[in-house]
Motif scaffolding. Sequence first.
Motif, PDB file in Angstrom:
ATOM      1  N   ALA A  20      73.627 -52.306  42.808  1.00  0.00           N
ATOM      2  CA  ALA A  20      74.102 -53.090  43.950  1.00  0.00           C
ATOM      3  C   ALA A  20      75.200 -54.056  43.554  1.00  0.00           C
ATOM      4  O   ALA A  20      75.161 -54.665  42.480  1.00  0.00           O
ATOM      5  CB  ALA A  20      72.948 -53.858  44.589  1.00  0.00           C
ATOM      6  N   ASN A  21      76.176 -54.193  44.445  1.00  0.00           N
ATOM      7  CA  ASN A  21      77.170 -55.246  44.403  1.00  0.00           C
ATOM      8  C   ASN A  21      76.550 -56.552  44.896  1.00  0.00           C
ATOM      9  O   ASN A  21      75.641 -56.535  45.729  1.00  0.00           O
ATOM     10  CB  ASN A  21      78.326 -54.907  45.350  1.00  0.00           C
ATOM     11  CG  ASN A  21      79.050 -53.638  44.957  1.00  0.00           C
ATOM     12  OD1 ASN A  21      79.952 -53.674  44.135  1.00  0.00           O
ATOM     13  ND2 ASN A  21      78.663 -52.508  45.535  1.00  0.00           N
ATOM     14  N   PRO A  52      83.232 -56.966  38.593  1.00  0.00           N
ATOM     15  CA  PRO A  52      83.351 -55.553  39.003  1.00  0.00           C
ATOM     16  C   PRO A  52      82.807 -54.593  37.945  1.00  0.00           C
ATOM     17  O   PRO A  52      83.113 -54.717  36.753  1.00  0.00           O
ATOM     18  CB  PRO A  52      84.857 -55.399  39.215  1.00  0.00           C
ATOM     19  CG  PRO A  52      85.288 -56.746  39.721  1.00  0.00           C
ATOM     20  CD  PRO A  52      84.462 -57.718  38.901  1.00  0.00           C
ATOM     21  N   GLY A  53      81.995 -53.644  38.399  1.00  0.00           N
ATOM     22  CA  GLY A  53      81.389 -52.674  37.490  1.00  0.00           C
ATOM     23  C   GLY A  53      80.115 -53.162  36.811  1.00  0.00           C
ATOM     24  O   GLY A  53      79.392 -52.363  36.221  1.00  0.00           O
ATOM     25  N   HIS A  54      79.840 -54.439  36.915  1.00  0.00           N
ATOM     26  CA  HIS A  54      78.659 -55.038  36.267  1.00  0.00           C
ATOM     27  C   HIS A  54      77.657 -55.375  37.364  1.00  0.00           C
ATOM     28  O   HIS A  54      77.608 -56.500  37.860  1.00  0.00           O
ATOM     29  CB  HIS A  54      79.061 -56.281  35.485  1.00  0.00           C
ATOM     30  CG  HIS A  54      80.044 -56.012  34.372  1.00  0.00           C
ATOM     31  ND1 HIS A  54      81.340 -55.623  34.611  1.00  0.00           N
ATOM     32  CD2 HIS A  54      79.906 -56.057  33.016  1.00  0.00           C
ATOM     33  CE1 HIS A  54      81.970 -55.449  33.446  1.00  0.00           C
ATOM     34  NE2 HIS A  54      81.124 -55.701  32.460  1.00  0.00           N
ATOM     35  N   MET A  55      76.834 -54.374  37.706  1.00  0.00           N
ATOM     36  CA  MET A  55      76.061 -54.421  38.937  1.00  0.00           C
ATOM     37  C   MET A  55      74.639 -54.921  38.704  1.00  0.00           C
ATOM     38  O   MET A  55      74.142 -54.960  37.573  1.00  0.00           O
ATOM     39  CB  MET A  55      75.944 -53.005  39.525  1.00  0.00           C
ATOM     40  CG  MET A  55      77.193 -52.151  39.417  1.00  0.00           C
ATOM     41  SD  MET A  55      78.649 -52.917  40.147  1.00  0.00           S
ATOM     42  CE  MET A  55      78.163 -52.912  41.859  1.00  0.00           C
ATOM     43  N   MET A 108      89.173 -49.369  39.832  1.00  0.00           N
ATOM     44  CA  MET A 108      89.111 -49.805  41.243  1.00  0.00           C
ATOM     45  C   MET A 108      90.475 -50.352  41.643  1.00  0.00           C
ATOM     46  O   MET A 108      91.172 -50.962  40.829  1.00  0.00           O
ATOM     47  CB  MET A 108      88.031 -50.889  41.408  1.00  0.00           C
ATOM     48  CG  MET A 108      86.607 -50.378  41.169  1.00  0.00           C
ATOM     49  SD  MET A 108      85.409 -51.716  40.831  1.00  0.00           S
ATOM     50  CE  MET A 108      85.558 -51.876  39.030  1.00  0.00           C
ATOM     51  N   TYR A 109      90.834 -50.141  42.909  1.00  0.00           N
ATOM     52  CA  TYR A 109      92.177 -50.469  43.394  1.00  0.00           C
ATOM     53  C   TYR A 109      92.100 -51.166  44.745  1.00  0.00           C
ATOM     54  O   TYR A 109      91.357 -50.716  45.632  1.00  0.00           O
ATOM     55  CB  TYR A 109      93.009 -49.188  43.571  1.00  0.00           C
ATOM     56  CG  TYR A 109      93.051 -48.309  42.344  1.00  0.00           C
ATOM     57  CD1 TYR A 109      94.085 -48.444  41.413  1.00  0.00           C
ATOM     58  CD2 TYR A 109      92.050 -47.371  42.095  1.00  0.00           C
ATOM     59  CE1 TYR A 109      94.110 -47.645  40.266  1.00  0.00           C
ATOM     60  CE2 TYR A 109      92.065 -46.577  40.958  1.00  0.00           C
ATOM     61  CZ  TYR A 109      93.100 -46.709  40.059  1.00  0.00           C
ATOM     62  OH  TYR A 109      93.117 -45.935  38.924  1.00  0.00           O
ATOM     63  N   ARG A 110      92.880 -52.239  44.905  1.00  0.00           N
ATOM     64  CA  ARG A 110      93.121 -52.776  46.245  1.00  0.00           C
ATOM     65  C   ARG A 110      94.061 -51.812  46.968  1.00  0.00           C
ATOM     66  O   ARG A 110      95.003 -51.312  46.354  1.00  0.00           O
ATOM     67  CB  ARG A 110      93.787 -54.165  46.164  1.00  0.00           C
ATOM     68  CG  ARG A 110      92.818 -55.319  46.021  1.00  0.00           C
ATOM     69  CD  ARG A 110      93.525 -56.660  46.181  1.00  0.00           C
ATOM     70  NE  ARG A 110      94.455 -56.897  45.087  1.00  0.00           N
ATOM     71  CZ  ARG A 110      94.143 -57.456  43.930  1.00  0.00           C
ATOM     72  NH1 ARG A 110      92.911 -57.871  43.712  1.00  0.00           N
ATOM     73  NH2 ARG A 110      95.049 -57.614  42.983  1.00  0.00           N
TER      74      ARG A 110
END
Lengths: 268, 268
Positions: A41-42, A252-255, A149-151
């Motif tokens: 989960a974010n 980011p990526g560390h959920m 990941m990209y905006r």
Amino acid sequence: MSAVDDAALSPSALTPAQARERFRGGVVRPTAGWAAGCAQANLLAVPRDWAFEVLLFAQRNPKPCPVLGVLDAGETAGPLLPGGDIRTDVPQYVVYEHGREVARPVDATAYWRDDLVTFLLGCSFTFEDALMAEGIRVAHIDQGVNVPMYRTSRRCEPVGRLSGPLVVSMRPVPADRGADAVRITSRYPAVHGAPVHVGDPAGLGIADLAAPDYGDAVRIAPGEIPVFWACGVTPQAAVVESRPPFAISHAPGHMLVTDARDSSYQVP
Amino acid sequence: MSAVDDAALSPSALTPAQARERFRGGVVRPTAGWAAGCAQANLLAVPRDWAFEVLLFAQRNPKPCPVLGVLDAGETAGPLLPGGDIRTDVPQYVVYEHGREVARPVDATAYWRDDLVTFLLGCSFTFEDALMAEGIRVAHIDQGVNVPMYRTSRRCEPVGRLSGPLVVSMRPVPADRGADAVRITSRYPAVHGAPVHVGDPAGLGIADLAAPDYGDAVRIAPGEIPVFWACGVTPQAAVVESRPPFAISHAPGHMLVTDARDSSYQVP
């Protein structure tokens, strides 16, 4: 099981509680592939005064922001992390003040406030087991890096004071498995579901796949196309743009590794 | 199309805009069967100060409270009712003060407040077309009455100041079509989805099917079993129990007819 007992286990073989214990103990690593079969989960925690707008933003933008659970102000554990502590159990956090990153702690306890409402949003790591089970390799796991990941140039539906761009994660997929990747991930609408875009990065306003806005670049092999899924970092981009006085997210990526099974988010 | 032009149309043949125009004009009727193929919605409007708790209550109780849309304070139209007005376009409203019904107007404009946030929740009328298309008759449509609804002994997951019982709607189904009714409605999770209970009213704390708490009783033919679906009147029961200072809902069975297609809420 103590840290000693489980030290020999690979990350994928850990239970969610064991994974959270490691992160609580200071391990800092992207969580893709950890605790196989369990949903990740974010995290976004905002002051109570902003909570309605965040929840409504999630409701109006369900692809990037699928709500798996909410911890109300004062709650630090819940069904997704029984016996856990949301302030310590994520590998790394980002602390924002007025939309600017002010710290990236591995333990957020010193930053936490009693009025924070915590949103736990679905993560596409959840369907990676299903992709691999059908023989579609996941580049960032194979290459030992964080997912890129990209905006994008696509805007989310705004709510009150909250607005921002759609953020996407990218996985290269062999062109002849593109349809399979769509089919497989479509079955997981609660964790971003089907891709939002297949190929053509320029169509999302992404100029250079080698320069992601979050995470790491991955190598794309000949014959592979980039496939883009809505990403739970989207609310962080909204925080940066909308500047609430205070917010805490995961890095980011560390959920958060949750006790929910991947399969519980699968539809027929 | 004007009221004169569409006067000859049956309710099922109306467009959603035509249906809303009729209700705006003063028609008071349960809406089951109106504007075939279009989704209907439950309504609950609460002061902004209660909106987060209502939205989180919906998130934690998705079977009775599937959120189709939210109109923020000051908004009276939206994508579900383009060109409409939420204060007038529902056939009948219920106005609550401190959990007590104080009025049941056909036009809520005089009661509306600028700080009201409006929640539009999925309604099981939406899947009735799909049941009928597979030859499962809908008793309350055949019998020309409102669907029967019951407060149950099952509790919703509470949130902050909000708590209450699960409310269910009931449709009798021939025993040999019970499995079909489950299969068909399972495909509509956004409008209550699969039944919460099949047969055995006592298991839900329902003493007498002939005495529904909302709507009308229907005749149950020999060989039919009562099948129970989570109902969007559930938040009204929570309002009665939790006593927010003010709230406006639709009158049970008298729904907002929306422009969304039933099929848009169908999963494969």
